[in-house]
Design an enzyme around this catalytic site. Sequence first.
Site, PDB file in Angstrom:
ATOM      1  N   PHE A   1       9.432   4.174   9.138  1.00 11.81           N
ATOM      2  CA  PHE A   1       8.487   5.229   8.190  1.00 11.81           C
ATOM      3  C   PHE A   1       7.252   5.192   8.563  1.00 11.81           C
ATOM      4  O   PHE A   1       6.937   3.884   8.133  1.00 11.81           O
ATOM      5  CB  PHE A   1       9.007   4.931   6.955  1.00 11.81           C
ATOM      6  CG  PHE A   1       8.539   5.950   5.882  1.00 11.81           C
ATOM      7  CD1 PHE A   1       9.315   6.985   5.729  1.00 11.81           C
ATOM      8  CD2 PHE A   1       7.791   5.514   4.783  1.00 11.81           C
ATOM      9  CE1 PHE A   1       9.208   7.950   4.577  1.00 11.81           C
ATOM     10  CE2 PHE A   1       7.509   6.377   3.976  1.00 11.81           C
ATOM     11  CZ  PHE A   1       8.126   7.546   3.804  1.00 11.81           C
TER      12      PHE A   1
ATOM     13  N   ARG B   1      15.351 -33.515 -11.265  1.00 14.74           N
ATOM     14  CA  ARG B   1      14.102 -34.177 -11.049  1.00 14.74           C
ATOM     15  C   ARG B   1      13.768 -35.107 -12.193  1.00 14.74           C
ATOM     16  O   ARG B   1      13.531 -34.568 -13.365  1.00 14.74           O
ATOM     17  CB  ARG B   1      12.987 -33.207 -11.073  1.00 14.74           C
ATOM     18  CG  ARG B   1      11.404 -33.758 -11.162  1.00 14.74           C
ATOM     19  CD  ARG B   1      11.108 -34.422  -9.967  1.00 14.74           C
ATOM     20  NE  ARG B   1       9.702 -34.716  -9.669  1.00 14.74           N
ATOM     21  CZ  ARG B   1       9.199 -35.619  -9.045  1.00 14.74           C
ATOM     22  NH1 ARG B   1       9.786 -36.072  -8.162  1.00 14.74           N
ATOM     23  NH2 ARG B   1       8.000 -35.580  -8.994  1.00 14.74           N
TER      24      ARG B   1
ATOM     25  N   GLY C   1       4.100 -30.763  -5.961  1.00  9.49           N
ATOM     26  CA  GLY C   1       3.586 -30.683  -4.525  1.00  9.49           C
ATOM     27  C   GLY C   1       4.501 -29.990  -3.520  1.00  9.49           C
ATOM     28  O   GLY C   1       3.904 -29.314  -2.551  1.00  9.49           O
TER      29      GLY C   1
ATOM     30  N   GLU D   1       5.156   0.755  -0.433  1.00  8.66           N
ATOM     31  CA  GLU D   1       5.649   1.749  -1.090  1.00  8.66           C
ATOM     32  C   GLU D   1       5.231   2.017  -2.385  1.00  8.66           C
ATOM     33  O   GLU D   1       5.889   2.354  -3.239  1.00  8.66           O
ATOM     34  CB  GLU D   1       7.330   1.304  -1.142  1.00  8.66           C
ATOM     35  CG  GLU D   1       7.871   1.410   0.202  1.00  8.66           C
ATOM     36  CD  GLU D   1       9.434   1.150   0.187  1.00  8.66           C
ATOM     37  OE1 GLU D   1       9.964   1.917  -0.812  1.00  8.66           O
ATOM     38  OE2 GLU D   1       9.810   0.569   0.896  1.00  8.66           O
TER      39      GLU D   1
HETATM   40  N1  COS Z   1       9.217  14.460  -5.811  1.00  5.47           N
HETATM   41  C1  COS Z   1       9.165  15.747  -5.517  1.00  5.47           C
HETATM   42  N2  COS Z   1       7.832  16.422  -5.290  1.00  5.47           N
HETATM   43  C2  COS Z   1       6.837  15.573  -5.697  1.00  5.47           C
HETATM   44  C3  COS Z   1       6.957  14.227  -6.236  1.00  5.47           C
HETATM   45  C4  COS Z   1       8.310  13.621  -6.243  1.00  5.47           C
HETATM   46  N3  COS Z   1       8.445  12.450  -6.491  1.00  5.47           N
HETATM   47  N4  COS Z   1       5.752  13.793  -6.394  1.00  5.47           N
HETATM   48  C5  COS Z   1       4.916  14.579  -6.364  1.00  5.47           C
HETATM   49  N5  COS Z   1       5.578  15.686  -5.910  1.00  5.47           N
HETATM   50  C6  COS Z   1       4.933  17.043  -5.649  1.00  5.47           C
HETATM   51  C7  COS Z   1       4.123  17.684  -6.924  1.00  5.47           C
HETATM   52  O1  COS Z   1       4.935  18.271  -7.752  1.00  5.47           O
HETATM   53  C8  COS Z   1       3.232  18.497  -6.306  1.00  5.47           C
HETATM   54  O2  COS Z   1       3.673  19.774  -5.943  1.00  5.47           O
HETATM   55  P1  COS Z   1       2.915  21.125  -5.989  1.00  5.47           P
HETATM   56  O3  COS Z   1       1.805  20.838  -5.238  1.00  5.47           O
HETATM   57  O4  COS Z   1       3.824  22.180  -5.850  1.00  5.47           O
HETATM   58  O5  COS Z   1       2.358  21.141  -7.509  1.00  5.47           O
HETATM   59  C9  COS Z   1       2.860  18.128  -5.035  1.00  5.47           C
HETATM   60  O6  COS Z   1       3.970  16.956  -4.663  1.00  5.47           O
HETATM   61  C10 COS Z   1       1.598  17.048  -5.074  1.00  5.47           C
HETATM   62  O7  COS Z   1       1.837  16.065  -6.043  1.00  5.47           O
HETATM   63  P2  COS Z   1       0.482  15.163  -6.743  1.00  5.47           P
HETATM   64  O8  COS Z   1      -0.600  16.215  -7.091  1.00  5.47           O
HETATM   65  O9  COS Z   1       0.990  14.407  -7.685  1.00  5.47           O
HETATM   66  O10 COS Z   1      -0.214  14.358  -5.459  1.00  5.47           O
HETATM   67  P3  COS Z   1      -1.262  13.339  -5.332  1.00  5.47           P
HETATM   68  O11 COS Z   1      -1.978  13.504  -4.039  1.00  5.47           O
HETATM   69  O12 COS Z   1      -1.922  13.359  -6.452  1.00  5.47           O
HETATM   70  O13 COS Z   1      -0.394  11.886  -5.097  1.00  5.47           O
HETATM   71  C11 COS Z   1       0.820   9.924  -5.604  1.00  5.47           C
HETATM   72  C12 COS Z   1       0.233  11.224  -5.943  1.00  5.47           C
HETATM   73  C13 COS Z   1      -0.474   9.048  -5.676  1.00  5.47           C
HETATM   74  C14 COS Z   1       1.623   9.582  -6.496  1.00  5.47           C
HETATM   75  C15 COS Z   1       1.297   9.838  -4.043  1.00  5.47           C
HETATM   76  O14 COS Z   1       0.420  10.078  -3.401  1.00  5.47           O
HETATM   77  C16 COS Z   1       2.114   8.316  -3.798  1.00  5.47           C
HETATM   78  O15 COS Z   1       3.047   8.125  -4.079  1.00  5.47           O
HETATM   79  N6  COS Z   1       1.089   7.501  -3.175  1.00  5.47           N
HETATM   80  C17 COS Z   1       1.703   6.288  -2.737  1.00  5.47           C
HETATM   81  C18 COS Z   1       2.274   6.331  -1.505  1.00  5.47           C
HETATM   82  C19 COS Z   1       3.035   5.221  -0.861  1.00  5.47           C
HETATM   83  O16 COS Z   1       4.173   4.904  -1.525  1.00  5.47           O
HETATM   84  N7  COS Z   1       2.559   4.712   0.135  1.00  5.47           N
HETATM   85  C20 COS Z   1       3.283   3.497   0.774  1.00  5.47           C
HETATM   86  C21 COS Z   1       3.697   4.234   2.208  1.00  5.47           C
HETATM   87  S1  COS Z   1       5.263   3.406   2.325  1.00  5.47           S
HETATM   88  S2  COS Z   1       5.006   1.521   2.773  1.00  5.47           S
END
Ligand code: COS
Length: 401
Positions: free
Chosen positions: A139, A282, A361, A384
Amino acid sequence: MVAFEHPHPHGALAPTAHLELPFFDDAHRALANGLGAWAREQRVDESDDRAACKEWVQRLGAAGWLRYCVPEAHGGALPALDSRALVILRETLAYHSPLADFAFAMQGLGSGAITLAGTPAQQARYLPAVASGEKIAAFALSEPDAGSDVAAMALRATQTPTGWQLHGQKTWISNGGMADFYLVFAKTDPDAGARGISAFIADADAPGLDASEHIQVMAPHPLATLTFTDCHVSSDALVGSVNGGFKLAMQTLDIFRASVAAAALGMARRAFSEAVAHAKTRKMFGQTLADFQLTQAKLGEMCALIDAAALLTYRAAWMRDSSSTSGAGTPAYTAAAASAKLTATENAQKVIDMALQMFGGRGVQVGQTIEHLYRDIRSLRIYEGASEVQLLILGKHALKA
Ligand code: COS
């Protein structure tokens, strides 16, 4: 060093009393018992994380456990992805070997978007091979300048007469350099933020894809930076709709965040079990460690932290399974998964630290199970969705209510 090569020193199976909770049904109980018995017998030399990971994928595939990563129509075990089954699988595997858990989880995370939104041809090409362990999945979401802030990603996908050209970098990619295919998220409309991202499948041998830059981490597992240089993928590599990639990424994470909580829970339960066995044997000041009230209080605190993590994790999985007919990612489920991931990973870190302290230890001696767990757990509070991202999701959800 060989991690978790030895069976549990006290011959114990992973605890299963919690399976009596109403979140689970008989099929889940049978799954936990069958997997627990299988996992306990496995001996894998984990001194080379890449070789060990391949070995785990092969074993998990041959034994049928990877079938829970894909739906029945494409070689899976159940009609749809079942969050409670995923939670049981990850908790049990992480109890026995965090690397086995990692190998399992990546098959699901890397193929999740294809399950949710792939075309029938994509599903037929990739999902049965993921379920058998024949293909390793990855991913690819994070970038050097876009981790928590997914919408800030810069990797660009531009349309060509024959498909798409990907240009840019991804980093912290689990299974990087050994996956057979990558689920890559890229900007298709750079000015549209979260609404300008699309998902693509890039096979490992796609021209212009370099996955040779491996990253070493404190709890070794396969990780790499991917560089795409005018990397060409065909038009049928697009997963879901153009510019629909952000939601697809979030929906995939919605399924797997509760399972990260479960992995943390499995590690915490293992640390607890090691601590109890150690405390009972222990000798100290003419009695056992377990006879001290200080020890009993610590064990009590660990129990409460584990219980809280378990209930939130199972609730999140149950909520997603209950809502899956109306589509993944209902707001209530998203918040429940965030709450579970935050609590279970933070609590597991505390439990493992307390267990290590009891070992004195020996707790910091390289090669000890508890020392390994201490390193294994740390990244779960980051990947994640870091704890801070989970807080943000919960806060936004509370304000919307
Ligand atoms: N399911 C469906 N839609 C979702 C959703 C979900 N779980 N979460 C957000 N959305 C949608 C929102 O409804 C919004 O839709 P509209 O544009 O139609 O209004 C859109 O996606 C954007 O959402 P939001 O404004 O909340 O996005 P942000 O850019 O503020 O980001 C976070 C939100 C920080 C929560 C997100 O970027 C995130 O999860 N970041 C972490 C990512 C991660 O896990 N990285 C690790 C990678 S894997 S190791």
